[in-house]
Design an enzyme around this catalytic site. Structure first.
Site, PDB file in Angstrom:
ATOM      1  N   ASP A  61       0.811  -1.229   0.000  1.00 23.65           N
ATOM      2  CA  ASP A  61       0.000   0.000   0.000  1.00 23.65           C
ATOM      3  C   ASP A  61       0.840   1.273   0.000  1.00 23.65           C
ATOM      4  OD1 ASP A  61      -2.885  -0.629   0.058  1.00 23.65           O
ATOM      5  OD2 ASP A  61      -2.376  -1.769   1.855  1.00 23.65           O
ATOM      6  N   GLU A  66      -0.158   9.513   1.652  1.00 23.76           N
ATOM      7  CA  GLU A  66      -0.913  10.427   2.528  1.00 23.76           C
ATOM      8  C   GLU A  66      -1.114   9.867   3.936  1.00 23.76           C
ATOM      9  OE1 GLU A  66      -5.273  10.709   1.978  1.00 23.76           O
ATOM     10  OE2 GLU A  66      -5.010  12.842   2.186  1.00 23.76           O
ATOM     11  N   ASP A  67      -1.225   8.545   4.026  1.00 22.26           N
ATOM     12  CA  ASP A  67      -1.546   7.958   5.326  1.00 22.26           C
ATOM     13  C   ASP A  67      -0.376   7.953   6.294  1.00 22.26           C
ATOM     14  OD1 ASP A  67      -4.237   7.421   4.735  1.00 22.26           O
ATOM     15  OD2 ASP A  67      -3.612   5.742   3.477  1.00 22.26           O
ATOM     16  N   ARG A  86       0.989  -1.595   7.307  1.00 24.80           N
ATOM     17  CA  ARG A  86       1.407  -0.332   6.704  1.00 24.80           C
ATOM     18  C   ARG A  86       2.397   0.445   7.584  1.00 24.80           C
ATOM     19  NH1 ARG A  86      -2.756   3.154   3.644  1.00 24.80           N
ATOM     20  NH2 ARG A  86      -0.700   3.889   2.982  1.00 24.80           N
ATOM     21  N   ARG A 131      -9.217   3.060  11.395  1.00 30.89           N
ATOM     22  CA  ARG A 131      -7.772   3.300  11.333  1.00 30.89           C
ATOM     23  C   ARG A 131      -7.269   4.320  12.361  1.00 30.89           C
ATOM     24  NH1 ARG A 131      -5.850   1.623   6.200  1.00 30.89           N
ATOM     25  NH2 ARG A 131      -6.950  -0.323   5.777  1.00 30.89           N
ATOM     26  N   HIS A 161     -11.862   6.237   5.390  1.00 30.44           N
ATOM     27  CA  HIS A 161     -11.267   7.426   6.015  1.00 30.44           C
ATOM     28  C   HIS A 161     -12.221   8.611   5.972  1.00 30.44           C
ATOM     29  CE1 HIS A 161      -7.143   5.676   4.725  1.00 30.44           C
ATOM     30  NE2 HIS A 161      -7.178   5.631   6.038  1.00 30.44           N
ATOM     31  N   CYS A 248      -4.801  10.495  -1.450  1.00 31.04           N
ATOM     32  CA  CYS A 248      -3.924   9.550  -0.754  1.00 31.04           C
ATOM     33  C   CYS A 248      -2.603   9.298  -1.463  1.00 31.04           C
ATOM     34  CB  CYS A 248      -4.657   8.244  -0.489  1.00 31.04           C
ATOM     35  SG  CYS A 248      -5.293   7.498  -1.944  1.00 31.04           S
TER      36      CYS A 248
HETATM   37  C1  CIR Z   1      -5.539   0.800   2.755  1.00 32.02           C
HETATM   38  O1  CIR Z   1      -6.526   0.097   2.998  1.00 32.02           O
HETATM   39  O2  CIR Z   1      -4.844   1.264   3.633  1.00 32.02           O
HETATM   40  C2  CIR Z   1      -5.192   1.053   1.303  1.00 32.02           C
HETATM   41  N1  CIR Z   1      -5.538  -0.086   0.520  1.00 32.02           N
HETATM   42  C3  CIR Z   1      -5.901   2.268   0.777  1.00 32.02           C
HETATM   43  C4  CIR Z   1      -5.472   3.522   1.475  1.00 32.02           C
HETATM   44  C5  CIR Z   1      -6.072   4.740   0.873  1.00 32.02           C
HETATM   45  N2  CIR Z   1      -5.634   5.880   1.586  1.00 32.02           N
HETATM   46  C6  CIR Z   1      -6.277   7.027   1.599  1.00 32.02           C
HETATM   47  O3  CIR Z   1      -7.313   7.173   0.992  1.00 32.02           O
HETATM   48  N3  CIR Z   1      -5.756   8.022   2.328  1.00 32.02           N
END
Ligand code: CIR
Length: 269
Positions: A61, A66-67, A86, A131, A161, A248
């Site tokens: 991922d 962004e995360d 992650r 999350r 999110h 993201c």
């Molecule tokens: C996840 O589930 O963490 C990733 N497959 C997708 C994350 C998307 N992140 C975001 O929209 N900020």
């Protein structure tokens, strides 16, 4: 360049991404990479210097940078992503951000995904989701309150999110799916609702006065056009299969931040 955009190339393991609200579908890696490169090109065309970090085959991922951090004028918060798979992603992001901002970190038991943090001026909305938890919101509040940010915890239901449900698309406008987040939390901002047939359409990336927006939501796009919101369209359909969107895939921030005056109105960007 006025802005830096940190991105990360699509992992060859993206097929093994986390999925929460979507069924797994095959992802065409080459198409995902081509779309991601076009996204980076769109950011360059909007005035960003793109710092593209290398792909990591061990981190499916990791394209969704962004995360892993939230960048403010005064500091950057390195997150502790809610999905354990992650968490190693933050190492590379922290190295990339260190030249630009003092770093602080979210510590256990806090968990925070940057996709849950929506800043509008000095108001920071933070989604309470699968999350992101209250412990992380408390830590964020402790770090940001001295800089005169107001933190607003927002319950989110039915999506991954907060920014799946709502994003900032113009000075005073939030684009929102009211089925996933209560639009009243954004008062006094103007709320524009997505078309009900396009639940995933609330995610746009505002850079100055332009919104980077997916090609896949034509009905909501018309609503944005009616509000005279300027858009740069990108096809991120392969990344959407990984439950990703446009915010993201980057961390965008000003190279030399102009500090927003303390106590300024919340609409100030
Ligand atoms: C996840 O589930 O963490 C990733 N497959 C997708 C994350 C998307 N992140 C975001 O929209 N900020």
């Amino acid at each position: 360049m006025k802005w830096i955009a940190i991105t990360r190339a699509v992992s060859p393991a993206i097929a093994h991404c986390e999925l929460t609200h979507l069924d797994r579908q095959p992802i065409d890696l080459m198409a995902a990479r081509t779309q991601h490169q076009a996204y980076e090109e769109a950011l360059r065309a909007l005035g960003c210097e793109v710092l593209s970090l290398p792909a990591d085959p061990a981190l499916p991922d990791s394209v969704f940078v962004e995360d892993t951090a939230v960048v403010f004028d005064e500091l950057a918060v390195i997150t502790r992503p809610g999905a354990p798979s992650r968490r190693p992603e933050i190492v590379t992001t922290a190295v990339a951000l260190r030249p630009y901002r003092p770093l602080v970190r979210i510590a256990p038991p806090g968990s925070l995904d940057g996709g849950d943090v929506l800043r509008v001026g000095r108001t920071v909305y933070v989604g309470l989701t699968g999350r992101t938890n209250q412990a992380a919101i408390d830590q964020l509040t402790a770090e940001l309150s001295p800089h005169d940010y107001v933190i607003c915890a927002v319950p989110v239901h039915g999506c991954l999110h907060l920014k799946s449900a709502a994003t900032h698309v113009a000075a005073d406008t939030i684009l929102c799916n009211p089925r996933w987040v209560d639009p009243a939390v954004f008062t006094p901002l103007h709320v524009l609702e997505v078309d009900a047939a396009e639940p995933y359409a609330a995610n746009g990336l505002l850079i100055d006065t332009q919104v980077v927006y997916p090609t896949t939501f034509p009905a909501t796009r018309r609503r944005l056009e009616e509000q005279r919101i300027a858009m740069t369209l990108v096809d991120v359909s392969e990344l959407q299969k990984a439950e990703g969107a446009v915010t993201c895939c980057s961390l965008v921030f000003e190279t030399a931040p102009h500090l927003v005056p303390r106590g300024a109105a919340m609409l100030q960007q």
